[in-house]
Design an enzyme around this catalytic site. Structure first.
Site, PDB file in Angstrom:
ATOM      1  N   HIS A 102       0.810  -1.232  -0.014  1.00 49.46           N
ATOM      2  CA  HIS A 102       0.033   0.077   0.136  1.00 49.46           C
ATOM      3  C   HIS A 102       1.033   1.341  -0.106  1.00 49.46           C
ATOM      4  CE1 HIS A 102      -3.191  -2.680   2.379  1.00 49.46           C
ATOM      5  NE2 HIS A 102      -3.482  -2.510   1.123  1.00 49.46           N
ATOM      6  N   LYS A 152     -15.802  -7.833   3.728  1.00 42.39           N
ATOM      7  CA  LYS A 152     -14.732  -8.348   4.506  1.00 42.39           C
ATOM      8  C   LYS A 152     -15.059  -7.584   6.144  1.00 42.39           C
ATOM      9  CE  LYS A 152     -11.023  -7.327   1.357  1.00 42.39           C
ATOM     10  NZ  LYS A 152      -9.961  -6.453   0.999  1.00 42.39           N
ATOM     11  N   ARG A 211      -2.211  -5.777  -8.577  1.00 45.72           N
ATOM     12  CA  ARG A 211      -1.277  -6.670  -8.291  1.00 45.72           C
ATOM     13  C   ARG A 211      -1.108  -7.611  -9.625  1.00 45.72           C
ATOM     14  NH1 ARG A 211      -3.210  -8.310  -2.420  1.00 45.72           N
ATOM     15  NH2 ARG A 211      -5.001  -7.847  -3.848  1.00 45.72           N
ATOM     16  N   SER A 237      -3.305  -7.876   2.930  1.00 43.52           N
ATOM     17  CA  SER A 237      -3.451  -7.421   4.227  1.00 43.52           C
ATOM     18  C   SER A 237      -4.039  -9.113   4.774  1.00 43.52           C
ATOM     19  CB  SER A 237      -4.458  -6.592   4.258  1.00 43.52           C
ATOM     20  OG  SER A 237      -4.189  -5.348   4.109  1.00 43.52           O
TER      21      SER A 237
HETATM   22  O1  PNS Z   1      -9.027  -2.725   0.029  1.00 45.69           O
HETATM   23  P1  PNS Z   1     -10.275  -3.002  -0.558  1.00 45.69           P
HETATM   24  O2  PNS Z   1     -10.964  -4.016   0.495  1.00 45.69           O
HETATM   25  O3  PNS Z   1     -10.208  -3.748  -2.038  1.00 45.69           O
HETATM   26  O4  PNS Z   1     -11.061  -1.848  -0.880  1.00 45.69           O
HETATM   27  C1  PNS Z   1     -12.160  -1.722  -1.390  1.00 45.69           C
HETATM   28  C2  PNS Z   1     -13.190  -0.330  -1.139  1.00 45.69           C
HETATM   29  C3  PNS Z   1     -13.226  -0.239   0.395  1.00 45.69           C
HETATM   30  C4  PNS Z   1     -12.524   0.702  -1.471  1.00 45.69           C
HETATM   31  C5  PNS Z   1     -14.669  -0.728  -1.679  1.00 45.69           C
HETATM   32  O5  PNS Z   1     -15.280  -1.765  -1.047  1.00 45.69           O
HETATM   33  C6  PNS Z   1     -15.412   0.712  -1.404  1.00 45.69           C
HETATM   34  O6  PNS Z   1     -15.341   1.645  -2.033  1.00 45.69           O
HETATM   35  N1  PNS Z   1     -16.219   0.887  -0.023  1.00 45.69           N
HETATM   36  C7  PNS Z   1     -16.964   2.073   0.003  1.00 45.69           C
HETATM   37  C8  PNS Z   1     -18.321   2.024  -0.303  1.00 45.69           C
HETATM   38  C9  PNS Z   1     -18.662   2.085  -1.631  1.00 45.69           C
HETATM   39  O7  PNS Z   1     -18.350   3.150  -2.231  1.00 45.69           O
HETATM   40  N2  PNS Z   1     -19.197   1.015  -2.653  1.00 45.69           N
HETATM   41  C10 PNS Z   1     -19.510   1.316  -3.915  1.00 45.69           C
HETATM   42  C11 PNS Z   1     -18.317   1.011  -4.932  1.00 45.69           C
HETATM   43  S1  PNS Z   1     -17.698  -0.560  -5.134  1.00 45.69           S
END
Ligand code: PNS
Length: 165
Positions: free
Chosen positions: A20, A44, A93, A131
C-alpha cells in the site's frame, strides 16, 4: 484537471502493508494532494477498527508530505464529490485483481461521472502481498517484518498475535 489536483487512494487498509505504502508514495508524486481513505468493504470483516487503521496509516506514511488520512462510512463516490477529488488511484497486483477493480471503477463512474480511476501496477517485490496474508502469518506467530513498515510492526504484531481480532 485544473487547480489543485486531489486524488484519493481508497481501501480497507486492514492493516496497511508495504505494498500500500509503495502505491501511496508513487501516487503522491503525481498529484498536489492525496487523501488516503479508509472505507468500509461490506464483503470483509475488519480486524482493526477504522481509528486503528488510520493510526497505522499515519505511522506508515509520516514521511510523505502531501497526504491526508481519513475514514468514511458512506459511498466513495460521494466522498470524492464533497472533497473535489477527480481521481482514484488503486494498485493492481495481477490480472486476478482486475475484474473486481474494474467493476468498482465502473460503479463509481455511474455514481460520480466526474471521477476517473487510475490503476498503478504494484512493484514486482510486492506482487504477492495482501493484508489478509499478513493477518494469517501474524496470527500463526510468523515474522511479518518483510510485509509491513517497521514503525507499524509492533502494533500489528501485538494486536494479531494476541488474537484480539
Ligand atoms: O482494499 P479493498 O477492500 O479492496 O477496498 C475496497 C473499497 C473499500 C475501496 C470498496 O469496498 C469501497 O469503495 N467501499 C466504500 C463503499 C462504496 O463506495 N461502494 C461502491 C463502490 S464498489
Amino acid at each position: 484537471m485544473t487547480g489543485n489536483k486531489i486524488a484519493i487512494c481508497p481501501g480497507s487498509f486492514d492493516p496497511v502493508t508495504k505494498g500500500h505504502v509503495d502505491i501511496i508514495q508513487r501516487a503522491s508524486k503525481l498529484f498536489d494532494k492525496i487523501i488516503v481513505l479508509v472505507l468500509v468493504n461490506p464483503n470483509k470483516k475488519p480486524s482493526f477498527n477504522e481509528h486503528e487503521r488510520v493510526d497505522l496509516l499515519k505511522k506508515a506514511t509520516f514521511h510523505i508530505p502531501n497526504l491526508e488520512i481519513d475514514f468514511y462510512h458512506g459511498l466513495l463516490a460521494d466522498y470524492a464529490r464533497d472533497k473535489g477529488a477527480k481521481a482514484l488511484v488503486k494498485g493492481l497486483r495481477a490480472m486476478s485483481d482486475f475484474e473486481y477493480e474494474f467493476q468498482q471503477s465502473l460503479t463509481n463512474k455511474i455514481l460520480n461521472p466526474e471521477l476517473e480511476t487510475l490503476f498503478v501496477n504494484t512493484s514486482s517485490e510486492f506482487m504477492y502481498l495482501s493484508s489478509s496474508m499478513v493477518k494469517q502469518v501474524a496470527s500463526l506467530g510468523g515474522d511479518i517484518s518483510h510485509f509491513v513498515v517497521a514503525s507499524t510492526l509492533e502494533d500489528i504484531q501485538n494486536r494479531l498475535c494476541k488474537g484480539e481480532e
